[in-house]
Design a protein around this motif. Structure first.
Motif, PDB file in Angstrom:
ATOM      1  N   GLU A   1       0.620  -1.206   0.050  1.00  0.00           N
ATOM      2  CA  GLU A   1      -0.400   0.241  -0.258  1.00  0.00           C
ATOM      3  C   GLU A   1       0.711   1.320   0.033  1.00  0.00           C
ATOM      4  OE1 GLU A   1      -3.322  -0.392  -0.892  1.00  0.00           O
ATOM      5  OE2 GLU A   1      -3.506   1.644  -0.589  1.00  0.00           O
TER       6      GLU A   1
ATOM      7  N   ILE B   1       1.834   1.777  -2.861  1.00  0.00           N
ATOM      8  CA  ILE B   1       0.843   2.102  -4.314  1.00  0.00           C
ATOM      9  C   ILE B   1       0.414   3.623  -4.076  1.00  0.00           C
ATOM     10  CG2 ILE B   1      -1.441   2.310  -4.662  1.00  0.00           C
ATOM     11  CD1 ILE B   1      -0.955  -0.716  -4.127  1.00  0.00           C
ATOM     12  N   GLN B   2       1.131   4.319  -3.501  1.00  0.00           N
ATOM     13  CA  GLN B   2       0.936   6.213  -2.286  1.00  0.00           C
ATOM     14  C   GLN B   2       1.529   6.162  -3.365  1.00  0.00           C
ATOM     15  OE1 GLN B   2      -2.273   6.750  -1.622  1.00  0.00           O
ATOM     16  NE2 GLN B   2      -3.039   4.698  -1.552  1.00  0.00           N
TER      17      GLN B   2
ATOM     18  N   ILE C   1       3.957   6.161  -4.896  1.00  0.00           N
ATOM     19  CA  ILE C   1       3.592   5.785  -7.455  1.00  0.00           C
ATOM     20  C   ILE C   1       2.304   7.131  -7.470  1.00  0.00           C
ATOM     21  CG2 ILE C   1       2.723   4.645  -9.007  1.00  0.00           C
ATOM     22  CD1 ILE C   1       4.359   1.906  -7.673  1.00  0.00           C
ATOM     23  N   VAL C   2       1.318   6.748  -7.097  1.00  0.00           N
ATOM     24  CA  VAL C   2      -0.125   7.506  -7.271  1.00  0.00           C
ATOM     25  C   VAL C   2       0.748   9.220  -6.879  1.00  0.00           C
ATOM     26  CG1 VAL C   2      -1.855   8.513  -6.041  1.00  0.00           C
ATOM     27  CG2 VAL C   2      -1.865   6.544  -6.507  1.00  0.00           C
TER      28      VAL C   2
ATOM     29  N   SER D   1       4.083  10.459  -7.014  1.00  0.00           N
ATOM     30  CA  SER D   1       4.684  10.900  -8.126  1.00  0.00           C
ATOM     31  C   SER D   1       3.656  10.682  -9.553  1.00  0.00           C
ATOM     32  CB  SER D   1       5.784   9.735  -8.020  1.00  0.00           C
ATOM     33  OG  SER D   1       5.675   8.835  -8.675  1.00  0.00           O
ATOM     34  N   VAL D   2       2.962   9.672  -9.894  1.00  0.00           N
ATOM     35  CA  VAL D   2       2.612  10.260 -11.220  1.00  0.00           C
ATOM     36  C   VAL D   2       1.546  11.633 -11.161  1.00  0.00           C
ATOM     37  CG1 VAL D   2       0.511   8.913 -12.351  1.00  0.00           C
ATOM     38  CG2 VAL D   2       2.668   7.631 -10.773  1.00  0.00           C
ATOM     39  N   THR D   3       1.204  11.099 -10.069  1.00  0.00           N
ATOM     40  CA  THR D   3      -0.588  12.495 -10.173  1.00  0.00           C
ATOM     41  C   THR D   3       0.198  13.903 -10.267  1.00  0.00           C
ATOM     42  OG1 THR D   3      -0.874  12.256  -7.814  1.00  0.00           O
ATOM     43  CG2 THR D   3      -2.492  11.227  -9.697  1.00  0.00           C
TER      44      THR D   3
ATOM     45  N   GLY E   1       2.784  14.712 -11.873  1.00  0.00           N
ATOM     46  CA  GLY E   1       3.696  15.109 -13.020  1.00  0.00           C
ATOM     47  C   GLY E   1       5.084  14.849 -13.180  1.00  0.00           C
TER      48      GLY E   1
ATOM     49  N   LEU F   1       7.519  13.084 -13.396  1.00  0.00           N
ATOM     50  CA  LEU F   1       8.643  11.661 -14.506  1.00  0.00           C
ATOM     51  C   LEU F   1       8.575  13.053 -16.498  1.00  0.00           C
ATOM     52  CD1 LEU F   1       6.177   8.633 -13.221  1.00  0.00           C
ATOM     53  CD2 LEU F   1       8.996   9.202 -13.205  1.00  0.00           C
ATOM     54  N   ALA F   2       7.562  13.218 -15.814  1.00  0.00           N
ATOM     55  CA  ALA F   2       7.562  14.898 -17.942  1.00  0.00           C
ATOM     56  C   ALA F   2       9.026  14.643 -17.946  1.00  0.00           C
ATOM     57  CB  ALA F   2       6.567  15.268 -17.479  1.00  0.00           C
ATOM     58  N   SER F   3       8.684  14.520 -19.354  1.00  0.00           N
ATOM     59  CA  SER F   3      10.500  14.756 -20.011  1.00  0.00           C
ATOM     60  C   SER F   3       9.992  16.019 -20.512  1.00  0.00           C
ATOM     61  CB  SER F   3      10.868  14.016 -20.867  1.00  0.00           C
ATOM     62  OG  SER F   3      12.305  13.901 -21.377  1.00  0.00           O
TER      63      SER F   3
END
Lengths: 131, 205
Positions: A44, A47-48, A50-51, A53-55, A57, A59-61
């Motif tokens: 868990e 998951i939290q 990842i959520v 860092s993903v939301t 942004g 990781l955007a290049s």
């Protein structure tokens, strides 16, 4: 390694990927691969994190993507002979071109001689003679 | 969270369209373990552990930011996630960052689940035998670094980034390039010999 052999190997590698159920997976293949896959731990906390860092942004290049589609249209086979000429070592002899060069040189000398004779006979002034 | 567990995939995707972060967490909870398992089984021999984490994160990232491009009529959510994850893994091998590019969000044609490679033509049973023999050659006849380079070659679709391979294996870039050339030559020789044997057999029968 010839261009054809390399191309053939590339095609076989692509088919090997397909035989192993890799790209391009159809939906059915992807579903089947999913069902056959073992489960890997995902906590868990993972998951939290990842959520988050993903939301955000993160990781955007921002590097623009160059448009390289045109590269596919280049057929290097047509220019390979020219490339060999360009990369020919200076001073390396080629019998055919040596004969052609000798012929050109001989013609140029003959032209010069004819011009000199014309100038003497007709009284015309050869180029540069008036300086 | 409990409510979300009861929802079907389509509802989760609708919630995702509204930027519901709990819906993303539920998708990862529902499918993440097996997608990670698939990545591990498929790319375990060519990706290192930190790269596995990065690939999964990048897959989740593309699932989130291209959420409006998922078409339920074209397939399931888990299949879509799998293909996104596959593409992220191949990009990691090649050290490409283009699947993470911001520009892609402005390209309406782009889908993170589409295979970037050419469509692979089908193979008949005769060619399947050759492919199985080639796979056997790569996995069982080649050894050590050559074997790793050969597996990497076909899984990454032409070979990983040389710098990445040099770092992972503690080799120079020149050594990696030279080994790859040597391995490709060995694979071509194997294919040519295999095909010559098949021709001989056909001729003598």
């Amino acid at each position: 390694m010839s261009h054809d052999a390399e191309k053939r190997l590339g095609e076989l590698a692509a088919k090997l990927r397909k035989i192993e159920g890799l790209c391009p997976m159809t939906d059915e293949e992807a579903d089947a691969a999913y069902d056959a896959a073992p489960e890997e731990p995902l906590t868990e906390n993972d998951i939290q994190s990842i959520v988050e860092s993903v939301t955000s942004g993160e990781l955007a290049s921002w590097e623009p993507i160059p448009d390289l589609d045109w590269i596919d249209e280049v057929d290097l086979e047509n220019v390979s002979d020219d490339a060999y000429q360009l990369h020919r070592n200076k001073g390396e002899d080629d019998e055919e071109s040596k004969l052609a060069e000798d012929e050109l040189r001989r013609e140029m000398i003959e032209d010069e001689d004819e011009n000199d004779e014309d100038a003497e006979a007709g009284g015309t002034t050869p180029p540069g003679a008036g300086r | 969270m409990d409510d979300l567990q009861m929802q079907d995939d389509e509802t989760l995707m609708l919630l995702l369209l509204e930027e519901d972060q709990d819906a993303l967490a539920e998708i990862l909870r529902r499918y993440g373990r097996r997608v990670r398992g698939y990545l591990k089984v498929t790319f375990g021999d060519v990706l290192r552990e930190p790269e596995h984490h990065a690939v999964f994160n990048e897959a989740a990232y593309n699932l989130w930011r291209f959420r409006e491009r998922f078409k339920p009529e074209s397939g399931s959510l888990k299949a879509w996630f799998m293909r996104i994850a596959y593409n992220a893994a191949v990009s990691m091998l090649r050290r490409e960052k283009k699947h993470l590019a911001k520009d892609l969000e402005y390209d309406p044609e782009y889908s993170p689940a589409d295979c970037p490679e050419e469509k692979i033509s089908d193979y008949d049973s005769k060619e399947q035998k050759l492919l199985e023999a080639l796979r056997d050659f790569i996995h069982n006849k080649l050894v050590g670094f050559e074997r790793e380079i050969a597996i990497d070659f076909y899984k990454s679709g032409g070979g990983s980034d040389v710098t990445r391979l040099a770092q992972i294996h503690g080799k120079t870039k020149g050594n990696v390039s030279a080994t790859r050339t040597k391995v490709k030559k060995k694979m071509i020789e194997f294919v040519e010999q295999y095909e010559a044997r098949q021709r001989d057999r056909k001729g003598s029968s």
